[in-house]
Design a protein around this motif. Structure first.
Motif, PDB file in Angstrom:
ATOM      1  N   PHE A  73       0.838  -1.187   0.000  1.00  0.00           N
ATOM      2  CA  PHE A  73       0.000   0.000   0.000  1.00  0.00           C
ATOM      3  C   PHE A  73       0.878   1.243   0.000  1.00  0.00           C
ATOM      4  N   VAL A  74       0.678   2.113  -0.978  1.00  0.00           N
ATOM      5  CA  VAL A  74       1.364   3.404  -1.060  1.00  0.00           C
ATOM      6  C   VAL A  74       0.299   4.449  -0.736  1.00  0.00           C
ATOM      7  N   SER A  75       0.462   5.137   0.400  1.00  0.00           N
ATOM      8  CA  SER A  75      -0.611   6.004   0.878  1.00  0.00           C
ATOM      9  C   SER A  75      -0.641   7.377   0.213  1.00  0.00           C
ATOM     10  N   ASN A  76       0.485   7.851  -0.307  1.00  0.00           N
ATOM     11  CA  ASN A  76       0.487   9.216  -0.845  1.00  0.00           C
ATOM     12  C   ASN A  76      -0.162   9.326  -2.225  1.00  0.00           C
ATOM     13  N   ASN A  77      -0.357   8.203  -2.911  1.00  0.00           N
ATOM     14  CA  ASN A  77      -1.050   8.260  -4.208  1.00  0.00           C
ATOM     15  C   ASN A  77      -2.118   7.166  -4.353  1.00  0.00           C
ATOM     16  N   ASP A  78      -2.493   6.553  -3.234  1.00  0.00           N
ATOM     17  CA  ASP A  78      -3.574   5.559  -3.199  1.00  0.00           C
ATOM     18  C   ASP A  78      -3.350   4.397  -4.164  1.00  0.00           C
ATOM     19  N   SER A  79      -2.113   4.026  -4.386  1.00  0.00           N
ATOM     20  CA  SER A  79      -1.824   2.919  -5.298  1.00  0.00           C
ATOM     21  C   SER A  79      -1.209   1.764  -4.525  1.00  0.00           C
ATOM     22  N   GLY A  80      -0.880   0.726  -5.238  1.00  0.00           N
ATOM     23  CA  GLY A  80      -0.229  -0.415  -4.613  1.00  0.00           C
ATOM     24  C   GLY A  80      -0.295  -1.617  -5.530  1.00  0.00           C
ATOM     25  N   GLU A  81      -0.074  -2.764  -4.937  1.00  0.00           N
ATOM     26  CA  GLU A  81      -0.147  -4.012  -5.688  1.00  0.00           C
ATOM     27  C   GLU A  81      -0.476  -5.146  -4.737  1.00  0.00           C
ATOM     28  N   MET A  82      -1.027  -6.201  -5.314  1.00  0.00           N
ATOM     29  CA  MET A  82      -1.326  -7.393  -4.534  1.00  0.00           C
ATOM     30  C   MET A  82      -1.000  -8.619  -5.364  1.00  0.00           C
ATOM     31  N   ALA A  83      -0.689  -9.720  -4.670  1.00  0.00           N
ATOM     32  CA  ALA A  83      -0.349 -10.952  -5.380  1.00  0.00           C
ATOM     33  C   ALA A  83      -0.805 -12.161  -4.563  1.00  0.00           C
ATOM     34  N   ILE A  84      -1.398 -13.127  -5.254  1.00  0.00           N
ATOM     35  CA  ILE A  84      -1.741 -14.415  -4.650  1.00  0.00           C
ATOM     36  C   ILE A  84      -0.556 -15.337  -4.905  1.00  0.00           C
ATOM     37  N   VAL A  85      -0.023 -15.934  -3.840  1.00  0.00           N
ATOM     38  CA  VAL A  85       1.190 -16.739  -3.968  1.00  0.00           C
ATOM     39  C   VAL A  85       1.039 -18.142  -3.380  1.00  0.00           C
ATOM     40  N   LYS A  86      -0.152 -18.518  -2.943  1.00  0.00           N
ATOM     41  CA  LYS A  86      -0.361 -19.798  -2.277  1.00  0.00           C
ATOM     42  C   LYS A  86      -0.353 -20.950  -3.280  1.00  0.00           C
ATOM     43  N   ALA A  87       0.270 -22.054  -2.891  1.00  0.00           N
ATOM     44  CA  ALA A  87       0.317 -23.257  -3.728  1.00  0.00           C
ATOM     45  C   ALA A  87      -1.102 -23.781  -3.962  1.00  0.00           C
ATOM     46  N   ASN A  88      -1.327 -24.404  -5.092  1.00  0.00           N
ATOM     47  CA  ASN A  88      -2.621 -24.966  -5.489  1.00  0.00           C
ATOM     48  C   ASN A  88      -3.709 -23.906  -5.669  1.00  0.00           C
ATOM     49  N   CYS A  89      -3.289 -22.669  -5.866  1.00  0.00           N
ATOM     50  CA  CYS A  89      -4.216 -21.565  -6.129  1.00  0.00           C
ATOM     51  C   CYS A  89      -3.775 -20.878  -7.413  1.00  0.00           C
ATOM     52  N   PRO A  90      -4.693 -20.169  -8.068  1.00  0.00           N
ATOM     53  CA  PRO A  90      -4.279 -19.462  -9.287  1.00  0.00           C
ATOM     54  C   PRO A  90      -3.241 -18.399  -8.967  1.00  0.00           C
ATOM     55  N   SER A  91      -2.220 -18.344  -9.791  1.00  0.00           N
ATOM     56  CA  SER A  91      -1.202 -17.311  -9.630  1.00  0.00           C
ATOM     57  C   SER A  91      -1.793 -16.003 -10.139  1.00  0.00           C
ATOM     58  N   PHE A  92      -1.685 -14.947  -9.329  1.00  0.00           N
ATOM     59  CA  PHE A  92      -2.277 -13.673  -9.721  1.00  0.00           C
ATOM     60  C   PHE A  92      -1.496 -12.536  -9.101  1.00  0.00           C
ATOM     61  N   SER A  93      -1.261 -11.497  -9.889  1.00  0.00           N
ATOM     62  CA  SER A  93      -0.604 -10.287  -9.419  1.00  0.00           C
ATOM     63  C   SER A  93      -1.220  -9.111 -10.153  1.00  0.00           C
ATOM     64  N   SER A  94      -1.452  -8.009  -9.436  1.00  0.00           N
ATOM     65  CA  SER A  94      -2.113  -6.884 -10.071  1.00  0.00           C
ATOM     66  C   SER A  94      -1.826  -5.586  -9.339  1.00  0.00           C
ATOM     67  N   PRO A  95      -1.767  -4.485 -10.097  1.00  0.00           N
ATOM     68  CA  PRO A  95      -1.759  -3.182  -9.437  1.00  0.00           C
ATOM     69  C   PRO A  95      -3.149  -2.920  -8.842  1.00  0.00           C
ATOM     70  N   ILE A  96      -3.202  -2.086  -7.806  1.00  0.00           N
ATOM     71  CA  ILE A  96      -4.475  -1.733  -7.178  1.00  0.00           C
ATOM     72  C   ILE A  96      -4.532  -0.227  -6.934  1.00  0.00           C
ATOM     73  N   LYS A  97      -5.732   0.272  -6.790  1.00  0.00           N
ATOM     74  CA  LYS A  97      -5.992   1.620  -6.293  1.00  0.00           C
ATOM     75  C   LYS A  97      -6.848   1.438  -5.064  1.00  0.00           C
ATOM     76  N   TRP A  98      -6.622   2.237  -4.044  1.00  0.00           N
ATOM     77  CA  TRP A  98      -7.325   2.048  -2.785  1.00  0.00           C
ATOM     78  C   TRP A  98      -7.360   3.342  -1.997  1.00  0.00           C
ATOM     79  N   PHE A  99      -8.277   3.426  -1.048  1.00  0.00           N
ATOM     80  CA  PHE A  99      -8.265   4.477  -0.044  1.00  0.00           C
ATOM     81  C   PHE A  99      -9.191   4.078   1.094  1.00  0.00           C
TER      82      PHE A  99
END
Length: 160
Positions: A73-99
């Motif tokens: 989480f980057v608070s000064n511009n409401d951005s960030g990223e998230m990633a699913i890394v657990k075995a036997n789960c779909p691999s996923f990574s993405s930028p996010i916007k949040w507040f």
């Protein structure tokens, strides 16, 4: 007839007093946002009946796949990223916007690479709970068989 008109006027007045501002149009809670700045991992995802019911989180994967997911989480511009890394789960990574808004709601948009947040119409609104310097919870409210159930995502700070 006068009673009917009076009741109609009262009903219209009650509707006009109700706040219609969506979660995305409210002021930002800077203190909560700065408290979330940095790298985090979801240490657990809990909800009643989790041994029997599967919940798809954020339209991406089974909620249990989010255990161990990494979030920045980057608070000064409401951005960030998230990633699913657990075995036997779909691999996923993405930028996010949040507040976080003044009502304690966490507003999240998951973006595709190169996509602008203002072009994304779908998002998620969760409650922020139990925030401390080292942890916090995001609480989603879902309907399970006509009953509201809380899905709790427990975040732990990653020390670097």
């Amino acid at each position: 007839m006068k009673k009917l008109m009076l009741l109609s006027a009262l009903f219209v007045l009650m509707l006009s007093c109700k706040s219609t501002a969506p979660a995305t149009n409210t002021k930002v809670d800077n203190k909560s946002q700065v408290g979330m700045k940095g790298n985090w991992v979801v240490s657990s995802v809990t909800y009643p009946g989790s041994e029997y019911i599967k919940v798809t989180s954020f339209g991406l994967a089974d909620s249990q796949c989010f255990e161990g997911s990494t979030w920045k989480f980057v608070s000064n511009n409401d951005s960030g990223e998230m990633a699913i890394v657990k075995a036997n789960c779909p691999s996923f990574s993405s930028p996010i916007k949040w507040f976080v808004n003044k009502e304690g709601k966490f507003v999240l948009k998951v973006l595709n690479a190169g996509e602008k947040a203002k072009k994304v119409r779908d998002g998620y609104v969760l409650d922020v709970a139990n925030q401390s310097p080292d942890s916090f919870q995001l609480v989603d409210h879902i309907d399970v068989g006509g009953k509201l159930t809380n899905v709790v995502y427990q975040f732990q700070k990653v020390n670097q």
